[in-house]
Design an enzyme around this catalytic site. Structure first.
Site, PDB file in Angstrom:
ATOM      1  N   ARG A   1      37.676  12.475 -12.768  1.00 52.40           N
ATOM      2  CA  ARG A   1      36.799  11.314 -12.894  1.00 52.40           C
ATOM      3  C   ARG A   1      35.592  11.478 -11.960  1.00 52.40           C
ATOM      4  NH1 ARG A   1      40.714   6.059 -12.974  1.00 52.40           N
ATOM      5  NH2 ARG A   1      39.067   5.226 -14.260  1.00 52.40           N
TER       6      ARG A   1
ATOM      7  N   ASP B   1      42.761   4.521 -22.825  1.00 55.17           N
ATOM      8  CA  ASP B   1      43.752   3.626 -22.224  1.00 55.17           C
ATOM      9  C   ASP B   1      44.776   3.118 -23.232  1.00 55.17           C
ATOM     10  OD1 ASP B   1      42.683   3.878 -19.728  1.00 55.17           O
ATOM     11  OD2 ASP B   1      41.561   2.017 -19.755  1.00 55.17           O
TER      12      ASP B   1
ATOM     13  N   LYS C   1      40.125  -7.074 -16.616  1.00 55.12           N
ATOM     14  CA  LYS C   1      39.875  -6.685 -15.222  1.00 55.12           C
ATOM     15  C   LYS C   1      38.753  -5.650 -15.161  1.00 55.12           C
ATOM     16  CE  LYS C   1      42.005  -2.418 -14.526  1.00 55.12           C
ATOM     17  NZ  LYS C   1      41.596  -1.271 -13.683  1.00 55.12           N
ATOM     18  N   ASN C   2      38.594  -4.836 -16.208  1.00 56.79           N
ATOM     19  CA  ASN C   2      37.519  -3.847 -16.218  1.00 56.79           C
ATOM     20  C   ASN C   2      36.148  -4.483 -16.408  1.00 56.79           C
ATOM     21  OD1 ASN C   2      39.209  -1.693 -15.786  1.00 56.79           O
ATOM     22  ND2 ASN C   2      39.363  -1.121 -17.942  1.00 56.79           N
TER      23      ASN C   2
ATOM     24  N   CYS D   1      43.334   5.837 -10.032  1.00 53.94           N
ATOM     25  CA  CYS D   1      44.476   6.419 -10.717  1.00 53.94           C
ATOM     26  C   CYS D   1      44.383   7.938 -10.767  1.00 53.94           C
ATOM     27  CB  CYS D   1      44.565   5.874 -12.149  1.00 53.94           C
ATOM     28  SG  CYS D   1      45.045   4.140 -12.239  1.00 53.94           S
TER      29      CYS D   1
ATOM     30  N   ARG E   1      47.965  -3.637 -10.990  1.00 52.29           N
ATOM     31  CA  ARG E   1      46.515  -3.486 -10.942  1.00 52.29           C
ATOM     32  C   ARG E   1      45.847  -3.999 -12.224  1.00 52.29           C
ATOM     33  NH1 ARG E   1      44.610   2.383  -9.641  1.00 52.29           N
ATOM     34  NH2 ARG E   1      42.703   1.330 -10.293  1.00 52.29           N
TER      35      ARG E   1
END
Length: 438
Positions: A126, A309, A26-27, A121, A417
Site C-alpha cells: 500500500r 474488500d 468508516k472509509n 492492515c 476497526r
C-alpha cells in the site's frame, strides 16, 4: 475498543435470519473528519459510525491537533478553531493509514506537517509514494527523518497530477489539499469510489469547487476559505456485502437495512451469477438462499469493478459453491494472506503467482500469490484461527458461523476497526457467538 487479546468463540451450524442495519461508512467518515480540519467552523456528521475503532483513532488524531469533538449515538460534532500542533504522535498515527491525509490541512493552516510512516492492515505494501509525489507537485517539500515524513510549504499551489494507479487514498489526499491550494488542480486517473464522491459532496458543502469529469478526471479550483457544513455519511457498502455473504453462505435469509443498490451493482451481479438471491427494497436489500451455488470466476478491480474488500467474504461463499471458482486479485498483492487459516478449517484453496484472469494486472511476473482456485462445496470444520486484517476477519466469522463445531477467532481488534458491535449483530441474526475479553 477491544484489546489485542480479545477473541470470538463461535458455535457453527445456525443459518442466519432476520434484519441487520449497517452503519455509516468508516472509509467515508474518517476522511470527512480529516476534511473538517480545513475550517475553523463547526462541522456535523450524521449517520457517523462512532463505535468503530478506526473512527475513534481518527478522532484521537484530530484531538491531538486541537479539534473539539463530541460523539453521541450516530452524530459527530467537531470544531477546530486552531491547530495547536503540526506533529502527529507516532503512537496514534501508526494505528491506521489516516495520518498521511492530514498533510493538506496541516500545511494549509500551519505551513508544516510531521507525519509518521503509515501503518494499517497487513495486506500488501500500500505504497504512499502516490501521496508524497502528489503533495510535492502541489508545492510541498518532503524529507524523511526518524520514521517521519517532514513536510513544509510556503503555500500550496494547484498542479496537473496524473496517478499511475487510481489510488483511493491518494485521490482523497489530493482533493483535500487542492481544495485550499492557490489555483487549479487537474487530477487524472483518479479513483471514483462512492466514498470519494461522498468526500467531494462534503467539500462542496464547505465551499470547495470540484468538477467530476469523464475518464477519471477531477478538476479542483482552489478557494481561499472553507466553512462549516453538515453531512449525512453514506451507508457502508463493505458491511452490506459482508453481511450478504454471511446470510447466503449460512443458507439463511437476512434483510440488510440501509444497503444501497447504487453502490453495490457489481456485487449484486456477482451474487446473481453465483446463484444467490436478493430483493431490492426501498430501505435496503434482502439476501436469501434458494438453491445450489455455482462456481464462478472473479477479478477484483477499482470501482466500479468488484471491490477488493468484497473478495474475502465472497471466498467463503465460494467454498460452498459446486465446482472450481477462481479469484484474481489485482488491487493488493498480498490480499490472500488469510487463506492459510481457512485451509485449517477444511477449505480447499490453492494460490498461484500467475494471473488467472483477463484483466491487466500490476503483479504479473512477480512472486506474489495473487490468484486463488477454490474447490467446493466443502464442509468447513472448527479451528482456532488468527485474524490478519479487517476484511479477512469478517470472513473468518462467516466461516465460523457455517463450520461444524466451536471455532476460536483471535484478533477481534481488527474486526472492530470496521464493524460496530459485530457479535451482537450476528447474535441478533441467530449466530451462536460470544466475545471473550482477556
Amino acid at each position: 475498543m477491544s484489546s489485542d487479546k480479545t477473541k470470538f468463540l463461535i458455535k457453527g451450524g445456525n443459518p442466519l435470519y432476520g434484519k441487520v442495519k449497517v452503519s455509516g461508512a468508516k472509509n467515508s467518515a474518517t476522511k470527512l473528519l480529516v476534511a473538517s480540519l480545513l475550517t475553523s467552523e463547526d462541522c456535523i456528521l450524521y449517520n457517523s459510525p462512532n463505535k468503530i475503532s478506526d473512527l475513534s483513532i481518527t478522532t484521537d488524531l484530530c484531538r491531538s491537533l486541537g479539534s473539539i469533538i463530541d460523539c453521541k449515538d450516530d452524530v459527530l460534532k467537531t470544531r477546530t478553531e486552531s491547530l495547536t500542533s503540526s506533529h502527529i504522535p507516532e503512537d496514534i498515527g501508526n494505528k491506521n493509514r489516516i495520518a498521511i491525509l492530514l498533510a493538506g490541512p496541516l500545511l494549509a493552516r500551519t505551513g508544516k506537517a510531521e507525519i509518521p510512516i503509515p501503518g494499517g492492515c497487513k495486506i500488501g505494501s500500500r505504497p504512499v509514494n502516490f501521496h508524497i509525489d502528489s503533495l510535492e507537485k502541489l508545492g510541498c517539500r518532503v524529507s524523511v527523518k526518524d520514521n517521519y515524513f517532514i513536510l513544509r510549504s510556503d503555500g500550496l499551489r494547484g498542479s496537473n497530477i496524473r496517478l499511475d494507479y487510481p489510488s483511493v487514498g491518494a485521490t482523497e489526499n489530493i482533493l483535500i489539499a487542492a481544495s485550499i491550494a492557490k489555483g487549479r488542480t487537474v487530477l487524472t486517473n483518479a479513483a471514483v469510489e462512492p466514498e470519494i464522491i461522498d468526500l467531494i459532496k462534503f467539500l462542496q458543502k464547505m465551499g470547495a469547487i470540484i468538477e467530476i469529469n469523464t475518464d477519471r478526471k477531477i478538476t479542483v479550483e482552489g478557494v481561499e476559505k472553507l466553512y462549516g457544513a453538515e453531512h449525512y455519511v453514506i451507508p457502508d457498502r463493505n458491511q452490506s456485502a459482508s453481511f450478504a455473504c454471511a446470510g447466503l453462505a449460512s443458507k439463511g435469509d437476512i434483510f440488510i437495512e440501509n444497503a444501497v443498490q447504487e453502490n453495490l451493482i457489481t456485487f449484486l451481479n456477482t451474487v446473481r451469477r453465483v446463484g444467490g438471491k436478493f430483493e431490492v427494497k426501498e430501505n435496503g436489500i434482502r439476501f436469501y438462499y434458494d438453491g445450489e451455488f455455482k462456481s464462478i470466476p472473479i477479478e477484483t478491480n477499482v470501482h466500479p469493478g468488484f471491490m477488493t474488500d468484497w473478495q474475502q467474504p465472497f471466498v467463503i461463499l465460494m467454498t460452498q459453491a459446486s465446482g472450481i471458482s477462481i479469484v484474481h486479485e489485482t488491487v493488493y498483492e498480498e490480499r490472500f494472506g488469510y487463506v492459510s487459516e481457512l485451509i485449517k478449517m477444511g477449505a480447499e484453496i490453492e494460490l498461484y503467482d500467475t494471473c488467472l484472469g483477463g484483466l491487466e494486472c500490476r503483479f504479473a511476473n512477480t512472486h506474489y500469490f495473487h490468484s486463488a482456485v477454490i474447490k467446493g462445496p466443502t464442509a468447513l470444520h472448527s479451528a482456532e484461527i488468527n485474524v490478519p486484517d479487517l476484511r479477512a476477519g469478517f470472513s473468518y466469522l462467516i466461516a465460523g458461523v457455517i463450520a461444524k463445531g466451536e471455532s476460536t477467532v483471535n484478533g477481534a481488534v481488527y474486526i472492530d476497526r470496521g464493524y460496530e458491535e459485530i457479535d451482537k449483530k450476528l447474535r441478533d441474526l441467530g449466530a451462536d457467538i460470544k466475545r471473550i475479553e482477556n
